[in-house]
Design an enzyme around this catalytic site. Sequence first.
Site, PDB file in Angstrom:
ATOM      1  N   GLU A  46      -9.743  20.927  21.954  1.00 24.22           N
ATOM      2  CA  GLU A  46      -9.418  22.111  21.163  1.00 24.22           C
ATOM      3  C   GLU A  46     -10.712  22.764  20.673  1.00 24.22           C
ATOM      4  O   GLU A  46     -11.665  22.084  20.306  1.00 24.22           O
ATOM      5  CB  GLU A  46      -8.555  21.685  19.969  1.00 24.22           C
ATOM      6  CG  GLU A  46      -8.211  22.801  19.001  1.00 24.22           C
ATOM      7  CD  GLU A  46      -7.469  22.289  17.764  1.00 24.22           C
ATOM      8  OE1 GLU A  46      -6.803  23.103  17.108  1.00 24.22           O
ATOM      9  OE2 GLU A  46      -7.568  21.070  17.456  1.00 24.22           O
ATOM     10  N   LYS A 112      -1.395  28.485  19.581  1.00 23.45           N
ATOM     11  CA  LYS A 112      -0.957  27.355  18.772  1.00 23.45           C
ATOM     12  C   LYS A 112       0.125  27.778  17.785  1.00 23.45           C
ATOM     13  O   LYS A 112      -0.044  28.710  17.007  1.00 23.45           O
ATOM     14  CB  LYS A 112      -2.163  26.775  18.031  1.00 23.45           C
ATOM     15  CG  LYS A 112      -1.901  25.499  17.258  1.00 23.45           C
ATOM     16  CD  LYS A 112      -3.188  25.010  16.620  1.00 23.45           C
ATOM     17  CE  LYS A 112      -3.020  23.697  15.882  1.00 23.45           C
ATOM     18  NZ  LYS A 112      -4.304  23.270  15.272  1.00 23.45           N
ATOM     19  N   CYS A 146      -3.114  20.135  19.216  1.00 22.34           N
ATOM     20  CA  CYS A 146      -3.380  19.319  18.037  1.00 22.34           C
ATOM     21  C   CYS A 146      -2.156  19.139  17.123  1.00 22.34           C
ATOM     22  O   CYS A 146      -1.270  18.356  17.423  1.00 22.34           O
ATOM     23  CB  CYS A 146      -4.573  19.903  17.284  1.00 22.34           C
ATOM     24  SG  CYS A 146      -5.426  18.685  16.223  1.00 22.34           S
TER      25      CYS A 146
END
Length: 264
Positions: A46, A112, A146
């Site tokens: 990331e 995200k 994540c």
Amino acid sequence: MPPTTKDLRLALVQSDLHWENAAANRAALTLQLEAIQEADIIILPEMFATGFTMNAAACAETLQGESLQWLQAQAAAKQCAVCGSLIIAENGKFYNRFVFCDEQGNIHSYNKRHLFRMGNEHHTYTAGTQAVVFSYKGWRICPQICYDLRFPVWSRQPANPYDLLLYVANWPQMRRFAWRTLLRARAIENQTFVCAVNRVGTDGKGVYHSGDSAIIDFRGDTLTEAQHQSSIVQAQLSWSALQRFREEFPAWQDADSFSIAADE
């Protein structure tokens, strides 16, 4: 050994990252990638160009920026796909965006969804609203980033719509147990391969990351796992083994139906 039909070779690039220094990170990653001889997909962490920074105004790039051009150049040179997440500025907003570049220059992306509020990510970046599944070499791939890992509904879709769940992360060592446990849970409950790439080293905020990048199969068994330093780990995913398992143990047929309301 060359892959059989539809088998997929993955290379996970677990690396330390230079804080808010995209040029230094591209240079370091270029050297790491030179060691990869055969792969279908190379996966980076990331925010591989900057580390997990909230200084988006200074660090963001556009889709014509140097880091995305670097991804495309690496994909062309290695003749495989290369992917990771970047800080992208678009229409006056900032996104933590997963970008997948194949060797032909084609791009798939995902913003995200779950922004890490304990790090004020939700005050800096705009959350994505769409789950993404795309195809590459006959495999259906679902990318996530994540903190998305903590929310199983976001990866839970009916009738096996993907074959590989792919996470890129900057996940701290202090929550290592959650990382390793949840990756296996996502593989088991979705009856899919899971590939997860985390960074190592200490970031600009003093947070230490232990890596633990891993490739996990549909049973929750670990195929390969990195240690706690910059390294590359590789594995070949068996298409036939995945399909056979889904046919012999079709738990997916009894999954609950539901829908997710998009944020306004």
